[in-house]
Design a protein around this motif. Structure first.
Motif, PDB file in Angstrom:
ATOM      1  N   LEU A   7     -31.072  47.431 -21.813  1.00 51.78           N
ATOM      2  CA  LEU A   7     -31.606  48.775 -22.239  1.00 51.78           C
ATOM      3  C   LEU A   7     -33.227  48.440 -22.051  1.00 51.78           C
ATOM      4  O   LEU A   7     -33.581  47.347 -22.784  1.00 51.78           O
ATOM      5  N   GLU A   8     -33.949  49.261 -21.813  1.00 51.79           N
ATOM      6  CA  GLU A   8     -35.590  49.172 -21.591  1.00 51.79           C
ATOM      7  C   GLU A   8     -36.103  50.371 -21.982  1.00 51.79           C
ATOM      8  O   GLU A   8     -36.102  51.359 -21.170  1.00 51.79           O
ATOM      9  N   ALA A   9     -37.155  50.259 -23.007  1.00 52.25           N
ATOM     10  CA  ALA A   9     -37.911  51.502 -23.367  1.00 52.25           C
ATOM     11  C   ALA A   9     -39.133  51.228 -23.428  1.00 52.25           C
ATOM     12  O   ALA A   9     -39.908  50.071 -23.871  1.00 52.25           O
ATOM     13  N   ARG A  10     -40.184  51.958 -22.660  1.00 50.74           N
ATOM     14  CA  ARG A  10     -41.473  51.642 -22.708  1.00 50.74           C
ATOM     15  C   ARG A  10     -42.186  53.153 -23.172  1.00 50.74           C
ATOM     16  O   ARG A  10     -42.164  54.156 -22.383  1.00 50.74           O
ATOM     17  N   SER A  11     -42.858  53.150 -24.164  1.00 49.66           N
ATOM     18  CA  SER A  11     -43.688  54.286 -24.739  1.00 49.66           C
ATOM     19  C   SER A  11     -42.995  55.552 -24.758  1.00 49.66           C
ATOM     20  O   SER A  11     -43.235  56.410 -24.413  1.00 49.66           O
ATOM     21  N   LEU A  12     -41.676  55.205 -25.225  1.00 49.43           N
ATOM     22  CA  LEU A  12     -40.638  56.345 -25.166  1.00 49.43           C
ATOM     23  C   LEU A  12     -40.754  57.327 -26.396  1.00 49.43           C
ATOM     24  O   LEU A  12     -41.120  56.793 -27.491  1.00 49.43           O
ATOM     25  N   GLY A  13     -40.687  58.573 -26.167  1.00 57.87           N
ATOM     26  CA  GLY A  13     -40.754  59.568 -27.075  1.00 57.87           C
ATOM     27  C   GLY A  13     -40.269  60.793 -26.757  1.00 57.87           C
ATOM     28  O   GLY A  13     -40.067  61.003 -25.554  1.00 57.87           O
ATOM     29  N   GLY A  66     -29.165  49.644 -17.757  1.00 59.97           N
ATOM     30  CA  GLY A  66     -28.774  48.998 -16.580  1.00 59.97           C
ATOM     31  C   GLY A  66     -29.523  49.056 -15.167  1.00 59.97           C
ATOM     32  O   GLY A  66     -29.207  49.057 -14.260  1.00 59.97           O
ATOM     33  N   GLY A  67     -30.946  49.130 -15.672  1.00 64.33           N
ATOM     34  CA  GLY A  67     -32.102  49.352 -14.557  1.00 64.33           C
ATOM     35  C   GLY A  67     -32.148  50.775 -13.951  1.00 64.33           C
ATOM     36  O   GLY A  67     -32.854  50.971 -12.827  1.00 64.33           O
ATOM     37  N   ALA A  68     -31.417  51.598 -14.393  1.00 65.82           N
ATOM     38  CA  ALA A  68     -31.399  53.039 -14.079  1.00 65.82           C
ATOM     39  C   ALA A  68     -31.827  54.051 -15.227  1.00 65.82           C
ATOM     40  O   ALA A  68     -31.333  53.877 -16.202  1.00 65.82           O
ATOM     41  N   SER A  69     -32.094  55.393 -14.710  1.00 64.48           N
ATOM     42  CA  SER A  69     -32.174  56.326 -15.959  1.00 64.48           C
ATOM     43  C   SER A  69     -30.752  56.586 -16.222  1.00 64.48           C
ATOM     44  O   SER A  69     -30.052  57.013 -15.452  1.00 64.48           O
ATOM     45  N   PRO A  70     -30.611  56.721 -17.688  1.00 65.12           N
ATOM     46  CA  PRO A  70     -28.993  56.946 -17.942  1.00 65.12           C
ATOM     47  C   PRO A  70     -29.035  58.419 -17.569  1.00 65.12           C
ATOM     48  O   PRO A  70     -27.540  58.818 -17.628  1.00 65.12           O
ATOM     49  N   ARG A  71     -29.416  59.339 -17.262  1.00 64.41           N
ATOM     50  CA  ARG A  71     -29.400  60.557 -16.910  1.00 64.41           C
ATOM     51  C   ARG A  71     -28.956  60.653 -15.590  1.00 64.41           C
ATOM     52  O   ARG A  71     -28.393  61.801 -15.063  1.00 64.41           O
TER      53      ARG A  71
END
Length: 240
Positions: A7-13, A66-71
């Motif tokens: 999982l990777e989040a960057r400046s997520l809001g 996993g390297g992709a958007s979860p949606r």
């Protein structure tokens, strides 16, 4: 841990009108790691997990599982994730075993009977497998809901207040299970207010704050008491 982040989040809001909750979350979670999500009510803990599960789009920033958007991952993304919300996700008129069989078929799990029997035993529900869930206590429902989440051995666990309804022994058993899963390479994002239980399992914590950016607290290498103290201090700072 090596390899790409689970999982990777960057400046997520996420915006709700003029309110951001959560605000600017930066997080990298790799195989074998557990991150805690802490914060007062209304800071976006549940929202963060719902975004990670692909149930809610971010308003800003970037999120990848996993390297992709979860949606956009479809069935494959769902297979990688085990999500526990405030609702247990069980069918009350079905028995404990019938609930787990339903989800085992959904995930096409081989050797389902052995897997289900093992999970019911681990959850302390052996002997209750043929009873409808509607007669279970709150703690029994929570233990069965957790068995459902672990059932397909997901790469990423997203757990929203998983210690709710569990007594001290049950909370310790869940912490043991999460540590074992981490040892097997599983990653977990756990939102909780149970500091003592959480202190056993977290490699880092994301502390969400009202009207402010999220803060990350590193916990790896500290003992349990040091972790608990660091988490309490971070929470108190976030509430000022």
């Amino acid at each position: 841990m090596s390899g790409a982040p689970v999982l990777e989040a960057r400046s997520l809001g996420r915006r709700f009108g003029p309110v951001r909750a959560p605000e600017r979350v930066d997080l990298e979670l790799r195989a074998g790691e557990t991150a805690l999500v802490l914060g007062a009510n209304g800071t976006g803990k549940t929202t963060l997990l719902r975004m990670a599960a692909g149930l809610l789009p971010p308003s800003e920033g970037e999120l990848r599982v996993g390297g992709a958007s979860p949606r956009g991952g479809g069935a494959e993304a769902r297979r990688r994730i085990g999500y526990l919300s405030h609702a247990p996700g069980l069918y009350p008129e079905l028995t404990a075993a019938e609930n787990l069989r339903f989800f085992a078929e959904l995930h096409r799990i081989p050797d389902r009977r052995r897997r289900i029997d093992a999970l019911l035993e681990e959850a302390g529900l052996a002997g209750w497998e043929d009873e409808p869930v509607r007669v279970f206590s709150r703690g029994m429902i929570q233990r069965l809901a957790l068995a459902r989440v672990f059932l397909h051995r997901p790469d990423l666990l997203l757990l929203d207040e998983p210690f709710t309804g569990l007594d001290r022994r049950g909370a310790e058993a869940l912490a043991d299970r999460l540590l074992r899963r981490a040892g097997e390479g599983g990653a977990a994002l756990v939102a909780t207010h149970r500091i003592e239980a959480a202190a056993r399992i977290g490699d880092r914590a994301v502390v969400l704050r009202k009207g402010g950016e999220a803060r990350t607290v590193e916990l790896a290498g500290a003992d349990r008491e040091e972790r608990a103290a660091a988490l309490r201090d971070a929470l108190e700072e976030g509430e000022r």
